[in-house]
Design an enzyme around this catalytic site. Sequence first.
Site, PDB file in Angstrom:
ATOM      1  N   VAL A   1       0.831  -1.202   0.000  1.00 54.90           N
ATOM      2  CA  VAL A   1       0.000   0.000   0.000  1.00 54.90           C
ATOM      3  C   VAL A   1       0.870   1.259   0.000  1.00 54.90           C
ATOM      4  O   VAL A   1       0.662   2.186  -0.790  1.00 54.90           O
ATOM      5  CB  VAL A   1      -0.951  -0.005   1.223  1.00 54.90           C
ATOM      6  CG1 VAL A   1      -1.734   1.288   1.305  1.00 54.90           C
ATOM      7  CG2 VAL A   1      -1.898  -1.185   1.147  1.00 54.90           C
TER       8      VAL A   1
ATOM      9  N   THR B   1      -5.817  -0.401   6.760  1.00 52.06           N
ATOM     10  CA  THR B   1      -7.170  -0.841   7.119  1.00 52.06           C
ATOM     11  C   THR B   1      -7.242  -1.044   8.629  1.00 52.06           C
ATOM     12  O   THR B   1      -6.469  -1.824   9.193  1.00 52.06           O
ATOM     13  CB  THR B   1      -7.506  -2.165   6.414  1.00 52.06           C
ATOM     14  OG1 THR B   1      -7.379  -1.937   5.027  1.00 52.06           O
ATOM     15  CG2 THR B   1      -8.919  -2.627   6.735  1.00 52.06           C
TER      16      THR B   1
ATOM     17  N   ARG C   1      -6.225  -3.203  -5.378  1.00 46.06           N
ATOM     18  CA  ARG C   1      -6.007  -4.652  -5.369  1.00 46.06           C
ATOM     19  C   ARG C   1      -4.583  -4.935  -5.789  1.00 46.06           C
ATOM     20  O   ARG C   1      -4.064  -4.278  -6.704  1.00 46.06           O
ATOM     21  CB  ARG C   1      -6.931  -5.337  -6.383  1.00 46.06           C
ATOM     22  CG  ARG C   1      -8.385  -5.285  -6.055  1.00 46.06           C
ATOM     23  CD  ARG C   1      -9.220  -5.487  -7.289  1.00 46.06           C
ATOM     24  NE  ARG C   1      -8.975  -4.439  -8.271  1.00 46.06           N
ATOM     25  CZ  ARG C   1      -9.504  -4.409  -9.502  1.00 46.06           C
ATOM     26  NH1 ARG C   1     -10.277  -5.380  -9.909  1.00 46.06           N
ATOM     27  NH2 ARG C   1      -9.240  -3.410 -10.325  1.00 46.06           N
ATOM     28  N   GLU C   2      -3.957  -5.885  -5.144  1.00 47.02           N
ATOM     29  CA  GLU C   2      -2.616  -6.278  -5.578  1.00 47.02           C
ATOM     30  C   GLU C   2      -2.704  -6.798  -7.007  1.00 47.02           C
ATOM     31  O   GLU C   2      -3.673  -7.461  -7.373  1.00 47.02           O
ATOM     32  CB  GLU C   2      -2.057  -7.349  -4.645  1.00 47.02           C
ATOM     33  CG  GLU C   2      -1.702  -6.772  -3.294  1.00 47.02           C
ATOM     34  CD  GLU C   2      -1.120  -7.791  -2.344  1.00 47.02           C
ATOM     35  OE1 GLU C   2      -0.578  -8.813  -2.801  1.00 47.02           O
ATOM     36  OE2 GLU C   2      -1.213  -7.551  -1.134  1.00 47.02           O
TER      37      GLU C   2
ATOM     38  N   CYS D   1      -5.576  -9.291   2.902  1.00 44.98           N
ATOM     39  CA  CYS D   1      -6.656  -8.356   3.236  1.00 44.98           C
ATOM     40  C   CYS D   1      -7.982  -9.035   3.551  1.00 44.98           C
ATOM     41  O   CYS D   1      -8.488  -8.920   4.663  1.00 44.98           O
ATOM     42  CB  CYS D   1      -6.833  -7.356   2.102  1.00 44.98           C
ATOM     43  SG  CYS D   1      -5.308  -6.485   1.757  1.00 44.98           S
TER      44      CYS D   1
ATOM     45  N   LYS E   1      -8.170 -11.431   6.749  1.00 44.51           N
ATOM     46  CA  LYS E   1      -7.939 -10.758   8.037  1.00 44.51           C
ATOM     47  C   LYS E   1      -8.990  -9.672   8.302  1.00 44.51           C
ATOM     48  O   LYS E   1      -9.429  -9.488   9.427  1.00 44.51           O
ATOM     49  CB  LYS E   1      -6.517 -10.214   8.121  1.00 44.51           C
ATOM     50  CG  LYS E   1      -6.356  -8.769   7.777  1.00 44.51           C
ATOM     51  CD  LYS E   1      -4.975  -8.249   8.058  1.00 44.51           C
ATOM     52  CE  LYS E   1      -4.640  -7.077   7.149  1.00 44.51           C
ATOM     53  NZ  LYS E   1      -5.415  -5.885   7.282  1.00 44.51           N
TER      54      LYS E   1
HETATM   55  C1  UGA Z   1      -8.719  -6.742  -1.683  1.00 50.18           C
HETATM   56  C2  UGA Z   1      -9.845  -5.847  -2.230  1.00 50.18           C
HETATM   57  O1  UGA Z   1     -10.328  -6.376  -3.454  1.00 50.18           O
HETATM   58  C3  UGA Z   1      -9.348  -4.412  -2.442  1.00 50.18           C
HETATM   59  O2  UGA Z   1     -10.413  -3.596  -2.842  1.00 50.18           O
HETATM   60  C4  UGA Z   1      -8.758  -3.901  -1.113  1.00 50.18           C
HETATM   61  O3  UGA Z   1      -8.234  -2.596  -1.257  1.00 50.18           O
HETATM   62  C5  UGA Z   1      -7.642  -4.829  -0.677  1.00 50.18           C
HETATM   63  O4  UGA Z   1      -8.173  -6.151  -0.505  1.00 50.18           O
HETATM   64  C6  UGA Z   1      -7.093  -4.324   0.636  1.00 50.18           C
HETATM   65  O5  UGA Z   1      -7.832  -4.312   1.617  1.00 50.18           O
HETATM   66  O6  UGA Z   1      -5.961  -3.831   0.668  1.00 50.18           O
HETATM   67  P1  UGA Z   1      -6.638  -8.014  -2.787  1.00 50.18           P
HETATM   68  O7  UGA Z   1      -6.447  -8.646  -1.455  1.00 50.18           O
HETATM   69  O8  UGA Z   1      -5.454  -7.439  -3.490  1.00 50.18           O
HETATM   70  O9  UGA Z   1      -7.735  -6.817  -2.700  1.00 50.18           O
HETATM   71  O10 UGA Z   1      -7.223  -9.122  -3.763  1.00 50.18           O
HETATM   72  P2  UGA Z   1      -8.625  -9.465  -4.408  1.00 50.18           P
HETATM   73  O11 UGA Z   1      -8.559  -9.193  -5.846  1.00 50.18           O
HETATM   74  O12 UGA Z   1      -9.732  -8.874  -3.639  1.00 50.18           O
HETATM   75  O13 UGA Z   1      -8.639 -11.054  -4.203  1.00 50.18           O
HETATM   76  C7  UGA Z   1      -8.716 -11.602  -2.891  1.00 50.18           C
HETATM   77  C8  UGA Z   1      -8.837 -13.107  -2.948  1.00 50.18           C
HETATM   78  O14 UGA Z   1     -10.124 -13.484  -3.413  1.00 50.18           O
HETATM   79  C9  UGA Z   1      -7.838 -13.808  -3.883  1.00 50.18           C
HETATM   80  O15 UGA Z   1      -7.339 -14.958  -3.229  1.00 50.18           O
HETATM   81  C10 UGA Z   1      -8.668 -14.198  -5.086  1.00 50.18           C
HETATM   82  O16 UGA Z   1      -8.170 -15.341  -5.736  1.00 50.18           O
HETATM   83  C11 UGA Z   1     -10.010 -14.470  -4.425  1.00 50.18           C
HETATM   84  N1  UGA Z   1     -11.158 -14.339  -5.337  1.00 50.18           N
HETATM   85  C12 UGA Z   1     -11.442 -13.138  -5.914  1.00 50.18           C
HETATM   86  C13 UGA Z   1     -11.979 -15.432  -5.570  1.00 50.18           C
HETATM   87  O17 UGA Z   1     -11.751 -16.533  -5.041  1.00 50.18           O
HETATM   88  N2  UGA Z   1     -13.064 -15.291  -6.398  1.00 50.18           N
HETATM   89  C14 UGA Z   1     -13.367 -14.108  -6.992  1.00 50.18           C
HETATM   90  O18 UGA Z   1     -14.381 -14.040  -7.717  1.00 50.18           O
HETATM   91  C15 UGA Z   1     -12.533 -13.006  -6.745  1.00 50.18           C
END
Ligand code: UGA
Length: 450
Positions: free
Chosen positions: A11, A121, A155-156, A279, A282
Amino acid sequence: MKISVIGSGYVGLVTGACLAEIGHEVVCTDNDAEKIKILEAGGMPIYEPGLEKVIPKVHKEGRLSFRSNPADAVTFGEAIFICVGTPPLPNGDADLSAIDHVARLIATEARSPKLVVEKSTVPAQTGQELKRALSVYGRKTGVTFRVASNPEFLREGTALGDFLHPDRIVVGVEDEIAEQQLKEIYRPVLERKFKCPVHASGCLDGPAPAWVVTTINSAELIKHASNSFLALKISYANMVADLAERLGADIGEVTRAMGLDPRIGPSFLSAGLGFGGFCLPKDLQAFVHLAERSGVDFSLLREAEKINKKRIDHFFEKMRGALWVVRGKQIGVLGLAFKPNTDDIRFSPAIELVNRLISEGARVCAFDPEAMDRARAILPEIQYAKTAYEAAQDAEALLIATEWPEFGKLDWERIRNAMARPLILDGRNLLSASKMKAEGFEYRSFGRQD
Ligand code: UGA
């Protein structure tokens, strides 16, 4: 504006690099001196697409610099963004000790008025604690502090694009001055007047981001509520997938049609091994605890967490169904990162999967385009392949644990010839079941008729 960023993780670095890119003078700091040394030497402590171009550019142009002494950063900025980690404590609450430490540092080192922006967060009401800490520890200096909450939604893997083209910018403030300062910081993004380092063209044509001004408490709640809702959506899709499997339906067809309803939306409905990363898991846990402490029974979220934890079990059932015995078998694993386009393995379902394979006595050979260095540090006992083909060599099953796009474009004939048995277990529904069957594979995935 002169801005300091305390905490140079995912971040902090993205925030610092993007704020410098849109024209501010930024200093990033971290208490990990090694990280600052890498950055000063032109290296990158993390993998985030685009960061390797933007950081050297703004560094060279003199708008981004690094300090190993956080006190120097406090002195520098008119605005200070707190981007330190808030990892989970054993009881699931967010550990706020790094925020507390930074608050004391700012309070004792600041000699001029500061806008202190909480970007990490944090549970609702942390802003109030931050304000109290600043006034208690800063009482001898008489410096004025304004506290604001500006949660990040990046998002990462797509963090730079998310920062520069957000849907909304949420600012939780207590007065007009703080709001105006934040508006000044984000003006180029709000007016879309910057040269985008991520996209070639056209990215600035869409609607401008919404500027959402709230109280600090609301801003904090917005972040937790958003991430928890995303987690809820994924767990919901996973349960529908389990049902689709039993009822002869196809989860892809179901969620595609569901997502066409604008009230539902198409994102975060991909079934598979579930959510991971630093994220969602947790934040969900911390949100449940916050609700509990506030006397609100949010068992809906506990269920979402429970469903997510069972995804690996469910995948193992599928594997046992196909392999019968796991012990002693050679298994190839594609993907270790918690999602594609990142090297982050924190709370990665793929890592949990590998750990389970090891504990069940399988021999594992894994490949990930970016996350293998990090994985080696915590999983030294498995083999690491140089390519996906090497991971498939002599394997009795090939598991897709992270949906890197390149895994969708492999030479399947080569993979089939390398494997001891042409069995693919797709934990991310990356591939087409009919195509894999036509390629001569036994193929299993989530929520589809294998
Ligand atoms: C998440 C949020 O999407 C961001 O908006 C937020 O800013 C961020 O956390 C944070 O709090 O810093 P991130 O952790 O980078 O972002 O990743 P995501 O794209 O949200 O994916 C999270 C997990 O969900 C991954 O393991 C992904 O594979 C999984 N996922 C995502 C699914 O299993 N199915 C989906 O349809 C989408």
